[in-house]
Design an enzyme around this catalytic site. Structure first.
Site, mmCIF file in Angstrom:
data_model
loop_
_atom_site.group_PDB
_atom_site.id
_atom_site.type_symbol
_atom_site.label_atom_id
_atom_site.label_comp_id
_atom_site.label_asym_id
_atom_site.label_seq_id
_atom_site.Cartn_x
_atom_site.Cartn_y
_atom_site.Cartn_z
ATOM 1 C CG ASP A 49 2.065 9.834 2.726
ATOM 2 O OD1 ASP A 49 1.721 9.593 3.911
ATOM 3 O OD2 ASP A 49 2.379 8.938 1.926
ATOM 4 C CB ILE A 50 -3.007 12.647 2.889
ATOM 5 C CG1 ILE A 50 -2.691 14.140 2.951
ATOM 6 C CG2 ILE A 50 -4.434 12.374 3.359
ATOM 7 C CD1 ILE A 50 -3.501 14.985 1.983
ATOM 8 C CG ASN B 69 -7.892 11.557 -4.972
ATOM 9 O OD1 ASN B 69 -8.472 12.597 -4.705
ATOM 10 N ND2 ASN B 69 -6.608 11.524 -5.284
ATOM 11 C CG HIS C 83 -9.138 12.701 -9.101
ATOM 12 N ND1 HIS C 83 -7.947 12.250 -8.559
ATOM 13 C CD2 HIS C 83 -9.644 11.649 -9.803
ATOM 14 C CE1 HIS C 83 -7.732 11.005 -8.921
ATOM 15 N NE2 HIS C 83 -8.751 10.610 -9.677
ATOM 16 C CG ASP D 197 -7.175 18.616 -6.952
ATOM 17 O OD1 ASP D 197 -6.362 17.704 -6.737
ATOM 18 O OD2 ASP D 197 -7.529 18.970 -8.107
ATOM 19 C CD GLU E 260 -0.382 10.348 -1.861
ATOM 20 O OE1 GLU E 260 -0.395 9.124 -1.631
ATOM 21 O OE2 GLU E 260 -0.336 10.825 -3.006
#
Length: 310
Positions: free
Chosen positions: A173-174, A181, A186, A190, A217
């Site tokens: 994941d990030i 965000n 957002h 994205d 994520e």
């Protein structure tokens, strides 16, 4: 009344005597088989001669006649037997042996044009298949979604178990994505997800890998027939590519660019291990990678959970 009904029917109808001579035939039947009218001129003619004279309408005339003969010989009713003509028309054929009391007196044939119905069914199948494919894709990144990953995992697990081969799973994941965000919004978040997805796709492009957005994520990569070393190599390539892309992330406590953390699990599947275990253990390894500093790879170990960090 029966004669009028048959002659005006929208279905192709032919009735034969026990000797296979035409007793009743209507215009619709003649139109279907491209037989010139009027139909009454064929009464008394052997039906097989009628078919042979218009064999070009049939894709396989010999097979068609053989089927007719075997049906008549069996004297068993058939319903909705599909026949495709060379012009692309599709007909449903019914056959009924005719008895008067216990005396066998002939054959009843009926052909119904179902071309449009079959086309509609085909279009519906295509639409359903497209919907199914869309339901297996993540709308944002274009990657496979979690549902499709779960299905693919079952397939690869069964194959690896049968062949006694290793199966690896990467879960990444990030880092500090919530902060990303919160900082950039957002919409930009994205775009960040799509960028990371594209990096993962480009790294595994030539590999037999199944890449999916697992949720939020998180991303998952299933690597059939990959050992632990190969899984680490793949994970490190993705991690480096993401870091080197230099996506600005001022809210990160690590660098001022986007990074990822990766958990890895490699296993040779067996009957007493559920497929989902590889995901759970990769998730534990991912947790360890984040706990020990992020922007790194952690490998799950059966002896000590996630005890190897890169």
């Amino acid at each position: 009344m029966f004669s009028v009904m048959v002659q005006n029917a929208k279905t192709g109808t032919m009735i034969e005597t026990p000797e296979r001579e035409v007793a009743v035939i209507n215009q619709t039947f003649c139109d279907m088989f491209d037989i010139p009218g009027p139909p009454n001129q064929y009464v008394g003619l052997k039906s097989n001669q009628l078919f042979l004279s218009h064999a070009p309408m049939l894709k396989d005339p010999a097979r068609f006649l053989k089927t007719v003969e075997s049906t008549v010989y069996s004297k068993e009713s058939i319903v909705d037997e599909e026949i495709t003509f060379i012009n692309g028309k599709i007909y449903a054929r019914d056959y009924i042996p005719i008895y008067e009391g216990h005396v066998y007196i002939g054959h009843y044939w009926e052909y119904r044009d179902i071309t449009e119905k079959k086309k509609a069914e085909c279009d519906l199948r295509k639409a359903n298949k497209k919907l199914e494919m869309l339901s297996m894709k993540d709308g944002l990144t274009g990657l496979n979604n979690r549902r499709s990953l779960d299905k693919q995992l079952e397939i690869e697990w069964e194959y690896a178990q049968k062949e006694k081969e290793s199966l690896s799973f990467l879960l990444f994941d990030i880092d500090y994505f919530k902060a990303y965000n919160d900082t950039y919004g957002h919409i930009q978040g994205d775009e960040c997800l799509k960028e990371v997805a594209n990096i993962a796709k480009s790294v595994v492009f030539d590999e037999p890998a199944f890449v999916a957005r697992y949720g939020g994520e998180e991303f998952g990569i299933l690597l059939p027939r990959a050992n632990q070393y190969e899984a680490i190599k793949m994970a490190e390539a993705i991690r480096q590519q993401v870091e080197q892309r230099g996506i600005i992330h001022q809210a990160s406590d690590l660098f001022k660019c986007v990074t990822i953390s990766v958990g890895i699990m490699t296993v040779v599947p067996s009957e007493n291990i559920p497929p989902i275990s590889i995901v759970h253990q990769a998730d534990q390894a991912l947790y360890e990678a984040k706990r020990t500093g992020r922007n790194r790879i952690s490998v799950y170990s059966h002896h000590k959970e996630a005890d190897s960090n890169v």
